[in-house]
Design a protein around this motif. Structure first.
Motif, PDB file in Angstrom:
ATOM      1  N   ALA A   1       7.029  15.015  27.539  1.00 20.15           N
ATOM      2  CA  ALA A   1       7.231  13.580  27.299  1.00 20.15           C
ATOM      3  C   ALA A   1       6.078  13.067  26.445  1.00 20.15           C
ATOM      4  CB  ALA A   1       7.299  12.813  28.617  1.00 20.15           C
ATOM      5  N   GLN A   2       6.397  12.102  25.598  1.00 21.82           N
ATOM      6  CA  GLN A   2       5.380  11.512  24.722  1.00 21.82           C
ATOM      7  C   GLN A   2       4.656  10.393  25.460  1.00 21.82           C
ATOM      8  OE1 GLN A   2       6.919   9.912  21.093  1.00 21.82           O
ATOM      9  NE2 GLN A   2       4.907   9.446  20.238  1.00 21.82           N
ATOM     10  N   LEU A   3       3.335  10.442  25.432  1.00 21.19           N
ATOM     11  CA  LEU A   3       2.538   9.394  26.050  1.00 21.19           C
ATOM     12  C   LEU A   3       2.603   8.122  25.213  1.00 21.19           C
ATOM     13  CD1 LEU A   3      -0.574  11.544  26.988  1.00 21.19           C
ATOM     14  CD2 LEU A   3       0.968  10.447  28.618  1.00 21.19           C
ATOM     15  N   ALA A   4       2.625   6.980  25.886  1.00 19.71           N
ATOM     16  CA  ALA A   4       2.600   5.701  25.184  1.00 19.71           C
ATOM     17  C   ALA A   4       1.224   5.475  24.581  1.00 19.71           C
ATOM     18  CB  ALA A   4       2.941   4.569  26.149  1.00 19.71           C
ATOM     19  N   THR A   5       1.190   5.008  23.356  1.00 18.03           N
ATOM     20  CA  THR A   5      -0.085   4.725  22.704  1.00 18.03           C
ATOM     21  C   THR A   5      -0.636   3.397  23.208  1.00 18.03           C
ATOM     22  OG1 THR A   5       0.939   3.546  20.846  1.00 18.03           O
ATOM     23  CG2 THR A   5       0.733   5.947  20.657  1.00 18.03           C
ATOM     24  N   MET A   6      -1.911   3.173  22.960  1.00 10.51           N
ATOM     25  CA  MET A   6      -2.523   1.921  23.381  1.00 10.51           C
ATOM     26  C   MET A   6      -1.947   0.734  22.608  1.00 10.51           C
ATOM     27  SD  MET A   6      -4.406   2.427  25.918  1.00 10.51           S
ATOM     28  CE  MET A   6      -5.198   0.810  25.969  1.00 10.51           C
TER      29      MET A   6
ATOM     30  N   VAL B   1       6.846   3.721  33.286  1.00  8.07           N
ATOM     31  CA  VAL B   1       5.767   4.182  34.158  1.00  8.07           C
ATOM     32  C   VAL B   1       6.367   5.145  35.177  1.00  8.07           C
ATOM     33  CG1 VAL B   1       3.956   3.513  35.779  1.00  8.07           C
ATOM     34  CG2 VAL B   1       4.521   2.017  33.856  1.00  8.07           C
ATOM     35  N   VAL B   2       5.832   6.373  35.241  1.00  9.80           N
ATOM     36  CA  VAL B   2       6.337   7.382  36.170  1.00  9.80           C
ATOM     37  C   VAL B   2       5.162   8.047  36.872  1.00  9.80           C
ATOM     38  CG1 VAL B   2       8.408   7.854  34.802  1.00  9.80           C
ATOM     39  CG2 VAL B   2       6.335   9.194  34.398  1.00  9.80           C
TER      40      VAL B   2
ATOM     41  N   GLY C   1      -7.088  12.764  27.995  1.00  8.60           N
ATOM     42  CA  GLY C   1      -6.044  12.690  26.983  1.00  8.60           C
ATOM     43  C   GLY C   1      -4.749  12.088  27.481  1.00  8.60           C
ATOM     44  N   LYS C   2      -4.674  11.691  28.758  1.00  2.00           N
ATOM     45  CA  LYS C   2      -3.446  11.143  29.326  1.00  2.00           C
ATOM     46  C   LYS C   2      -3.370   9.624  29.186  1.00  2.00           C
ATOM     47  CE  LYS C   2      -3.565  14.819  32.773  1.00  2.00           C
ATOM     48  NZ  LYS C   2      -3.651  15.146  34.214  1.00  2.00           N
ATOM     49  N   LEU C   3      -4.435   8.985  28.707  1.00  4.47           N
ATOM     50  CA  LEU C   3      -4.487   7.533  28.552  1.00  4.47           C
ATOM     51  C   LEU C   3      -4.187   6.826  29.870  1.00  4.47           C
ATOM     52  CD1 LEU C   3      -2.767   7.029  25.074  1.00  4.47           C
ATOM     53  CD2 LEU C   3      -5.202   7.007  25.600  1.00  4.47           C
ATOM     54  N   GLN C   4      -4.773   7.333  30.947  1.00  5.46           N
ATOM     55  CA  GLN C   4      -4.615   6.709  32.254  1.00  5.46           C
ATOM     56  C   GLN C   4      -5.705   5.661  32.461  1.00  5.46           C
ATOM     57  OE1 GLN C   4      -4.554  10.361  34.714  1.00  5.46           O
ATOM     58  NE2 GLN C   4      -2.654   9.584  35.563  1.00  5.46           N
TER      59      GLN C   4
ATOM     60  N   ARG D   1      -4.734   5.879  37.507  1.00  4.86           N
ATOM     61  CA  ARG D   1      -5.312   6.969  38.292  1.00  4.86           C
ATOM     62  C   ARG D   1      -5.177   6.714  39.784  1.00  4.86           C
ATOM     63  NH1 ARG D   1     -10.925   9.025  35.376  1.00  4.86           N
ATOM     64  NH2 ARG D   1     -10.037   9.463  33.324  1.00  4.86           N
ATOM     65  N   ALA D   2      -5.411   5.460  40.192  1.00  6.50           N
ATOM     66  CA  ALA D   2      -5.289   5.141  41.611  1.00  6.50           C
ATOM     67  C   ALA D   2      -3.854   5.313  42.100  1.00  6.50           C
ATOM     68  CB  ALA D   2      -5.763   3.715  41.872  1.00  6.50           C
ATOM     69  N   ALA D   3      -2.883   4.971  41.268  1.00 12.05           N
ATOM     70  CA  ALA D   3      -1.478   5.082  41.649  1.00 12.05           C
ATOM     71  C   ALA D   3      -0.880   6.444  41.308  1.00 12.05           C
ATOM     72  CB  ALA D   3      -0.663   3.981  40.969  1.00 12.05           C
ATOM     73  N   GLY D   4      -1.607   7.293  40.556  1.00 15.38           N
ATOM     74  CA  GLY D   4      -1.076   8.601  40.165  1.00 15.38           C
ATOM     75  C   GLY D   4       0.055   8.509  39.165  1.00 15.38           C
ATOM     76  N   THR D   5      -0.040   7.552  38.221  1.00 16.66           N
ATOM     77  CA  THR D   5       1.037   7.331  37.267  1.00 16.66           C
ATOM     78  C   THR D   5       0.558   7.534  35.833  1.00 16.66           C
ATOM     79  OG1 THR D   5       0.528   4.954  37.185  1.00 16.66           O
ATOM     80  CG2 THR D   5       2.195   5.687  38.772  1.00 16.66           C
ATOM     81  N   VAL D   6       1.516   7.707  34.941  1.00 19.97           N
ATOM     82  CA  VAL D   6       1.271   7.745  33.508  1.00 19.97           C
ATOM     83  C   VAL D   6       2.324   6.890  32.827  1.00 19.97           C
ATOM     84  CG1 VAL D   6       0.125   9.998  33.397  1.00 19.97           C
ATOM     85  CG2 VAL D   6       2.614   9.869  33.291  1.00 19.97           C
ATOM     86  N   VAL D   7       2.011   6.409  31.644  1.00 24.89           N
ATOM     87  CA  VAL D   7       2.949   5.586  30.867  1.00 24.89           C
ATOM     88  C   VAL D   7       3.456   6.435  29.716  1.00 24.89           C
ATOM     89  CG1 VAL D   7       3.315   3.417  29.638  1.00 24.89           C
ATOM     90  CG2 VAL D   7       1.622   3.536  31.479  1.00 24.89           C
TER      91      VAL D   7
END
Length: 257
Positions: A90-95, A195-196, A240-243, A248-254
């Motif tokens: 999956a592609q990470l969302a950019t800032m 957000v997953v 590199g995950k842009l978390q 990090r607290a919720a264990g999620t990535v965008v």
């Protein structure tokens, strides 16, 4: 006195020399060695070097073989993709995309907040007009008029408090529950973001959504500086995950949908 011919020699031709036994056709011929070294043209096998046609053993330490699937949570270098269970690459969302999504959400929240403020301002203006109509102390019924205006102001204040409470509930439902059960707010939907959970690719759920929501809210207590740092924290993520800290607290990535 005659002796029998040696084995392999024709008895009728005693002068013929003995021929060495021939190996079957197609069998690799053994080459004589000189001084422990194989003869010229004989294939050599050097230590640590694979022969022609063989696959090299091992590989570069720490690097997966070509085509080998990466472990979940692994970010591919310099291309912004992450491997997530149940989703795949999956592609990470950019800032930039996340900033635009936050901007859209901010406009929606600001619109609702502006409506509430206009309603409160209208109540205050109406109260001022009622007080002016009461006249002065010498005006008959002045005390009753002021009392009625005060009762009206209390009603307006109560209505204002109810509206502020509704606004707080709206903000909580908008950010918390939409992320928890939809994986995106309106702004993120507009930007095609979601957000997953990093572990399994599922939606954050009520617990993960609440943790992700409450951390910026707690940071907003200090003149909103803490919340700003939370939203900027993905810039400080070295994985590199842009978390962000809330991710990090919720264990999620965008990610991009």
């Amino acid at each position: 006195m005659s002796y029998p011919p040696p084995p392999g020699q024709d008895p009728n031709n005693p002068y013929a020399q003995q021929q060495p036994p021939q190996q079957p056709y197609g069998y690799p011929q053994q080459q004589p060695q000189q001084g422990g070294q194989p003869a010229y043209g004989y294939p050599q096998q050097q230590y640590g070097q694979p022969q022609y046609g063989q696959q090299p053993q091992g590989g570069v330490p720490g690097q997966p073989a070509y085509g080998y699937p990466q472990q979940p949570g692994t970010v591919q270098a310099n291309n912004g993709y992450i491997n997530i269970n149940n989703i795949g690459m999956a592609q990470l969302a950019t800032m930039g995309q996340r900033f635009l999504a936050r901007l859209i959400d901010g406009l929606i929240i600001s619109t609702v907040l502006t409506v509430v403020m206009i309603a409160g301002l209208g109540s205050a203006i109406g109260l001022g007009n009622d007080l002016e109509e009461c006249g002065t102390y010498a005006t008959p019924g002045y005390s009753q008029c002021v009392q009625d205006a005060q009762e009206a102001s209390m009603g307006a204040l109560g209505a204002m408090m109810v509206m502020m409470l509704c606004l707080a509930v709206f903000l909580a439902l908008y950010e918390w529950l939409m992320i928890a059960f939809k994986g995106a707010t309106v702004g993120k939907m507009a930007m095609g973001l979601r957000v997953v959970k990093e572990a399994d690719g599922q939606l954050p759920g009520a617990g993960g959504g609440f943790v992700r929501y409450i951390i910026p809210i707690a940071g907003a207590v200090a003149c909103y500086i803490g919340a700003l740092l939370v939203f900027l924290s993905p810039f400080f993520d070295n994985s590199g995950k842009l978390q962000g800290w809330h991710d990090r607290a919720a264990g999620t990535v965008v990610i991009k949908k």
